[in-house]
Design an enzyme around this catalytic site. Structure first.
Site, PDB file in Angstrom:
ATOM      1  N   PRO A  85       9.294  15.051  -3.921  1.00 15.84           N
ATOM      2  CG  PRO A  85       8.848  15.673  -6.127  1.00 15.84           C
ATOM      3  CD  PRO A  85       9.442  14.557  -5.307  1.00 15.84           C
ATOM      4  CB  CYS A  86       7.232  17.741   0.473  1.00 17.74           C
ATOM      5  SG  CYS A  86       7.635  19.486   0.199  1.00 17.74           S
ATOM      6  CD  GLN A  87       5.832  20.449  -4.269  1.00 17.02           C
ATOM      7  OE1 GLN A  87       6.179  19.266  -4.243  1.00 17.02           O
ATOM      8  NE2 GLN A  87       6.610  21.397  -4.747  1.00 17.02           N
ATOM      9  CG  PHE A  89       3.196  13.508   0.936  1.00 14.62           C
ATOM     10  CD1 PHE A  89       2.309  12.453   0.824  1.00 14.62           C
ATOM     11  CD2 PHE A  89       4.311  13.516   0.113  1.00 14.62           C
ATOM     12  CE1 PHE A  89       2.529  11.429  -0.078  1.00 14.62           C
ATOM     13  CE2 PHE A  89       4.546  12.492  -0.787  1.00 14.62           C
ATOM     14  CZ  PHE A  89       3.651  11.441  -0.886  1.00 14.62           C
TER      15      PHE A  89
END
Length: 356
Positions: A85-87, A89
């Site tokens: 999950p990129c949220q 970053f």
């Protein structure tokens, strides 16, 4: 490797698989994805039914190396891929880096690293937002790889339109192999700009809040009376500055809001689209207004701009996923075309190394 392997012995497990964007692309490249793992129940039917691949509903923190090795066949050439999950970053949150450590998703990349350390797959691939490369978590991940013998680690920031993806999306793609250096293939079709028109022009016209009878995913969010007035006078490629003052938002009247020109605006047919987010269905969250019709883009249009196949299904009779659930699935996905590029890069590497 002394003996060449058959392509059918190459097996991929997709961690954080979501609704299957990366898996879809890898399969289109001709690779065998044997399972996807994710803890989001809402993604299961779309992943399994579109990709004909096993979906394992589980939190990666509870997955053991033994679990992973039992999925692979006995003599498989193992590839492990994933997009944590990129949220945590994202560009916004990297400005609040100290607070990110409290995000429960922040350490999931290291869970990926934990499995790599024990499973020792032949090839690994990781995809995420560019900002991740400036984090301590990424440094720790690279150290894990180096300690495990992945001495040729290649990562680069990809500008998606260079690979035929019609949105101004930038992503970090990392590749590493125990069989030599592996590079992402060079951009393709760089002379042919992937415009919005090429991907969504032929869809039937619908109104705000309407769902097409021909395709249930061609479904747009409703608009308030005020936003309907705003979009009717919005020009493709224009901004809220084109509106009369009585239609402007309160935030636009403040100095702090002067630089935010994408919300409440329309796409342009002959331009590249914006990055598709989890809220692409909302006229007020970005340049998500349809170029001509008085509405935000539909769920199907968002999926097409993400390069999902036109027949990729997200709505099933046996589930009760909401409009917002489906939008999150689409917005969170790895664009399948990027997945295909990763798959093509893996195949080229194996051919160059005389593995297949």
């Amino acid at each position: 490797m002394k003996n060449k392997i058959s392509k059918k012995n190459i097996e991929i497990i997709d961690l954080f698989c979501g609704t299957g964007g990366l898996t879809c692309g890898l399969k289109k490249a001709g690779l065998n994805v044997v399972a996807g793992i994710d803890n989001n129940k809402t993604c299961e039917l779309a992943y399994r039914n579109n990709n004909k691949t096993k979906f394992i509903l589980q939190d990666i923190r509870k997955i053991t190396p033994k679990d992973i090795n039992e999925i692979y066949s006995k003599n498989a050439f193992k590839i492990l891929v994933g997009c944590a999950p990129c949220q945590p970053f994202s560009l916004l949150r990297t400005k609040m880096r100290d607070k990110n450590v409290q995000d429960e998703k922040y350490n999931l990349l290291l869970e990926f690293g934990r499995l790599i350390k024990e499973v020792k797959p032949d090839i690994i691939s990781m995809e995420n937002v560019p900002q991740i490369k400036n984090t301590i978590i990424f440094e720790k991940f690279l150290k894990i790889l180096n300690d495990c013998g992945y001495n040729e680690i290649v990562y680069k920031i990809v500008y998606c339109p260079n690979y035929g993806i019609p949105q101004k999306r930038k992503r970090l793609v990392l590749l590493s192999s125990l069989h030599g250096k592996i590079n992402l293939i060079e951009p393709i079709n760089v002379d042919k700009m992937p415009t919005v028109k090429k991907f969504i022009f032929n869809l039937p016209s619908i109104k705000a809040g309407e769902q097409s009878l021909l395709d249930s995913l061609h479904w747009s969010a409703n608009l308030t009376e005020l936003n309907l007035k705003r979009i009717k006078i919005s020009k493709p490629g224009g901004t809220w500055r084109d509106w009369p003052k009585n239609l402007r938002c309160q935030c636009h009247k403040k100095n702090s809001g002067q630089s935010f020109t994408s919300p409440y605006s329309r796409m342009e047919w002959n331009k590249i689209g914006p990055t598709i987010t989890t809220e692409f269905f909302s006229y007020g969250t970005g340049r998500f207004g349809h170029p001509e019709q008085n509405r935000a883009i539909s769920l199907r249009e968002g999926a097409l701009l993400q390069t999902f196949p036109s027949n990729y299904q997200f709505i099933f009779k046996e589930n009760k996923n909401s409009f917002n659930d489906i939008a999150r699935q689409i917005g969170n996905a790895v664009p399948p075309r990027l997945g295909k590029i990763i798959g093509m890069s893996i195949i080229k590497h194996l051919q160059d190394q005389n593995v297949i």
